[in-house]
Motif scaffolding. Structure first.
Motif, mmCIF file in Angstrom:
data_model
loop_
_atom_site.group_PDB
_atom_site.id
_atom_site.type_symbol
_atom_site.label_atom_id
_atom_site.label_comp_id
_atom_site.label_asym_id
_atom_site.label_seq_id
_atom_site.Cartn_x
_atom_site.Cartn_y
_atom_site.Cartn_z
ATOM 1 N N GLU A 1 0.821 -1.212 0.000
ATOM 2 C CA GLU A 1 0.000 0.000 0.000
ATOM 3 C C GLU A 1 0.851 1.256 0.000
ATOM 4 O O GLU A 1 0.439 2.301 -0.533
ATOM 5 N N SER A 2 2.065 1.169 0.557
ATOM 6 C CA SER A 2 2.939 2.346 0.606
ATOM 7 C C SER A 2 3.392 2.788 -0.784
ATOM 8 O O SER A 2 3.834 3.922 -0.964
ATOM 9 N N ILE A 3 3.288 1.887 -1.766
ATOM 10 C CA ILE A 3 3.674 2.256 -3.140
ATOM 11 C C ILE A 3 2.461 2.311 -4.059
ATOM 12 O O ILE A 3 2.610 2.317 -5.289
ATOM 13 N N GLY A 4 1.257 2.311 -3.466
ATOM 14 C CA GLY A 4 0.074 2.611 -4.262
ATOM 15 C C GLY A 4 -0.850 1.466 -4.582
ATOM 16 O O GLY A 4 -1.869 1.677 -5.241
ATOM 17 N N TYR A 5 -0.537 0.238 -4.170
ATOM 18 C CA TYR A 5 -1.437 -0.876 -4.443
ATOM 19 C C TYR A 5 -2.582 -0.917 -3.441
ATOM 20 O O TYR A 5 -2.432 -0.508 -2.281
ATOM 21 N N GLU A 6 -3.718 -1.439 -3.878
ATOM 22 C CA GLU A 6 -4.834 -1.701 -2.976
ATOM 23 C C GLU A 6 -4.746 -3.157 -2.543
ATOM 24 O O GLU A 6 -4.549 -4.053 -3.373
ATOM 25 N N THR A 7 -4.889 -3.433 -1.248
ATOM 26 C CA THR A 7 -4.719 -4.811 -0.773
ATOM 27 C C THR A 7 -5.888 -5.244 0.116
ATOM 28 O O THR A 7 -6.580 -4.417 0.706
ATOM 29 N N ARG A 8 -6.079 -6.559 0.183
ATOM 30 C CA ARG A 8 -6.982 -7.178 1.152
ATOM 31 C C ARG A 8 -6.286 -8.411 1.697
ATOM 32 O O ARG A 8 -5.654 -9.176 0.957
ATOM 33 N N HIS A 9 -6.397 -8.599 3.021
ATOM 34 C CA HIS A 9 -5.691 -9.695 3.684
ATOM 35 C C HIS A 9 -6.690 -10.734 4.192
ATOM 36 O O HIS A 9 -7.689 -10.389 4.829
ATOM 37 N N PHE A 10 -6.386 -12.018 3.909
ATOM 38 C CA PHE A 10 -7.228 -13.127 4.368
ATOM 39 C C PHE A 10 -6.352 -14.114 5.139
ATOM 40 O O PHE A 10 -5.237 -14.431 4.713
ATOM 41 N N VAL A 11 -6.892 -14.609 6.252
ATOM 42 C CA VAL A 11 -6.110 -15.493 7.107
ATOM 43 C C VAL A 11 -6.442 -16.971 6.869
ATOM 44 O O VAL A 11 -5.862 -17.846 7.509
ATOM 45 N N ASP A 12 -7.389 -17.266 5.995
ATOM 46 C CA ASP A 12 -7.708 -18.658 5.674
ATOM 47 C C ASP A 12 -8.128 -18.773 4.215
ATOM 48 O O ASP A 12 -8.464 -17.777 3.562
ATOM 49 N N GLY A 13 -8.136 -19.995 3.717
ATOM 50 C CA GLY A 13 -8.401 -20.226 2.310
ATOM 51 C C GLY A 13 -9.833 -19.987 1.889
ATOM 52 O O GLY A 13 -10.089 -19.432 0.819
ATOM 53 N N TYR A 14 -10.799 -20.417 2.731
ATOM 54 C CA TYR A 14 -12.202 -20.268 2.349
ATOM 55 C C TYR A 14 -12.621 -18.805 2.246
ATOM 56 O O TYR A 14 -13.409 -18.432 1.375
ATOM 57 N N SER A 15 -12.102 -17.954 3.123
ATOM 58 C CA SER A 15 -12.396 -16.517 3.040
ATOM 59 C C SER A 15 -11.861 -15.953 1.721
ATOM 60 O O SER A 15 -12.518 -15.131 1.071
ATOM 61 N N ALA A 16 -10.678 -16.427 1.341
ATOM 62 C CA ALA A 16 -10.086 -15.956 0.090
ATOM 63 C C ALA A 16 -10.914 -16.414 -1.108
ATOM 64 O O ALA A 16 -11.153 -15.638 -2.050
ATOM 65 N N LEU A 17 -11.387 -17.668 -1.082
ATOM 66 C CA LEU A 17 -12.203 -18.177 -2.181
ATOM 67 C C LEU A 17 -13.483 -17.367 -2.355
ATOM 68 O O LEU A 17 -13.893 -17.056 -3.480
ATOM 69 N N ALA A 18 -14.114 -17.021 -1.235
ATOM 70 C CA ALA A 18 -15.341 -16.228 -1.296
ATOM 71 C C ALA A 18 -15.083 -14.859 -1.911
ATOM 72 O O ALA A 18 -15.859 -14.363 -2.739
ATOM 73 N N ALA A 19 -13.966 -14.241 -1.528
ATOM 74 C CA ALA A 19 -13.623 -12.921 -2.066
ATOM 75 C C ALA A 19 -13.276 -12.997 -3.549
ATOM 76 O O ALA A 19 -13.621 -12.108 -4.333
ATOM 77 N N ILE A 20 -12.596 -14.081 -3.940
ATOM 78 C CA ILE A 20 -12.222 -14.260 -5.352
ATOM 79 C C ILE A 20 -13.463 -14.425 -6.216
ATOM 80 O O ILE A 20 -13.535 -13.898 -7.333
#
Length: 468
Positions: A28-47
């Protein structure tokens, strides 16, 4: 880079809250937008909801494997580039992930620069595939005349290389001498996001052991006898491009460990300096040996082998490529015609037959040399048998021992002479019988028969033409 990355979305799938937060803040310090997930299923839902441009994916998650997330991503219509992060203990899993379509993998602990470089490379690859090619790139991307093929074996190679070009994975090319390993590396470079960067080739068998580290990493003035000035090494010169390491199995074990560290961290130091330098290169290596056997014999580090052998590419021998032989021959003929201002248009039918039957122990390099020899020395519109170089076919001497039948026939023909004028046989018939018998014993392989008879294949073909 921040201007181009303002709307670039990066997902970070990392079960460590502190590590994930660190990666997010650095991006984020160089301009990217990020989202952090601590498990795989949360990431799958977001994807499912929104596909990011890049995913930084830990292999080990509390619920599902990072490989499951990767495979789900690759099945989507516009998949993100997935960067695998792993520990040393799961390096083999990371290699498997790359073969499943991962873009890059980095080992913990890694620097901010290593992560940022990988993300930046992933976005460059996306842009390369989505933007129309510039007109000026059309000529430079034409394939080399020695890297063509329509055989099943070469279609498999091209498929592997096209897949590898979409990632930053190391590629390990194996194959006999002369099969085109360096041209393969150039093809891979030209089809990747690095095509505008340099391609630096090092022949690991040609550099003296004492100078290898200097050639590889560079040196500072006065760091050893003969170091009269600061000098950049191949790794530094290749920054932003591709580093091709030919005959990698010839590399000294001590330097292998330093190469491994560079691949893990993306950093190195010149000989005689403690300053750490960052370099972003894509490594392609090659050997005509069996690298797995070299590992078994202790001459090549197993951990380096795993790191380099992410995408293995086996180049087939020319003799196993069928119609590709004539496809290559015609392409090389056109190339040599232009280079030498000649007007050859085709090969005669008997030359084509010979080319298809010959074993080509020197592979494409031998084919190139034979055709260049004929084009340079001769003139005309058709390449014929009598234009073959005198040395053609003599490389087959080591293939088999001299057939005993040829020896016995020769002995019989020389030990018993005619006893009357009527029994005298013209010399050309004696010669014809000897040659035909040799060809028969060699199963129709004329170059091999020629080698055992001590003459060139072209000599036999000229004589056969006269008999007809």
């Amino acid at each position: 880079m921040s201007k181009n990355s303002q709307k670039t979305l990066v997902y970070i799938v990392e079960d460590s809250v502190s590590s994930g937060a660190l990666y997010s803040s650095q991006l984020e310090s160089i301009g990217y937008e990020t989202r952090h997930f601590v498990d795989g299923y949360s990431a799958l839902a977001a994807i499912k909801e929104k596909m990011p441009s890049v995913i930084i994916q830990d292999v080990c998650l509390p619920d599902i494997s990072g490989l499951d997330v990767l495979q789900f991503v690759k099945r989507q219509k516009s998949p993100a580039r997935v960067i695998i992060i792993t520990s040393n203990s799961s390096i083999e899993v990371a290699v498997d992930a790359m073969r499943l379509g991962g873009f890059d993998f980095i080992e913990k602990p890694f620097t901010r620069e290593r992560m940022v470089t990988s993300v930046y490379d992933a976005i460059k690859q996306i842009n390369l595939e989505t933007e129309p090619p510039a007109v000026e790139d059309e000529v430079s991307d034409q394939p080399d005349t020695s890297f063509l093929g329509e055989s099943l074996a070469m279609k498999t190679v091209f498929r592997l290389l096209d897949s590898a070009a979409r990632s930053k994975a190391s590629v390990f090319v194996t194959g006999e001498s002369g099969t085109g390993k360096e041209v393969c590396a150039q093809y891979l470079h030209n089809t990747s996001a690095r095509k505008n960067g340099p391609v630096i080739a090092i022949n690991c068998a040609a550099i003296p052991k004492d100078l290898f580290e200097s050639e590889f990493f560079g040196h500072m003035k006065g760091s050893f006898s003969g170091a009269l000035a600061d000098r950049k090494g191949a790794v530094e010169v290749a920054n932003g491009g591709t580093l091709f390491l030919d005959e990698i199995c010839e590399m000294d074990l001590n330097l292998q460990s330093k190469l491994l560290r560079f691949l893990q961290t993306g950093t190195f130091s010149r000989v005689g300096s403690s300053d750490v330098i960052q370099s972003d290169v894509r490594v392609v290596c090659a050997t005509n040996r069996n690298p797995a056997a070299e590992v078994g014999e202790g001459r090549f580090r197993e951990d380096l082998y795993y790191r380099l052998n992410v995408i293995p590419v086996q180049l087939p021998a020319l003799r196993d490529r069928g119609p590709d032989i004539l496809l290559l021959a015609n392409a090389i003929l056109l190339d040599k015609n232009e280079a030498n201002d000649k007007g050859f248009q085709q090969f005669s039918s008997d030359v084509q037959t010979l080319f298809m039957k010959y074993d080509w122990p020197g592979n494409i390099r031998e084919l190139q040399n034979v055709i260049e020899n004929m084009v340079v020395i001769n003139t005309g519109t058709e390449i014929t048998i009598d234009m073959l170089p005198e040395s053609f076919g003599q490389t087959n001497l080591q293939v088999t021992t001299t057939p005993s039948v040829i020896k016995s026939e020769t002995k019989a023909s020389t030990s018993v002479g005619p006893t009357s004028i009527q029994e005298i046989v013209p010399m050309w018939i004696v010669e014809k019988n000897t040659i035909e018998k040799a060809i028969e014993v060699c199963d129709g392989n004329i170059p091999l028969a020629a080698a055992h008879l001590g003459v060139s294949a072209s000599t036999i073909y000229r004589k056969m033409k006269n008999w007809d």
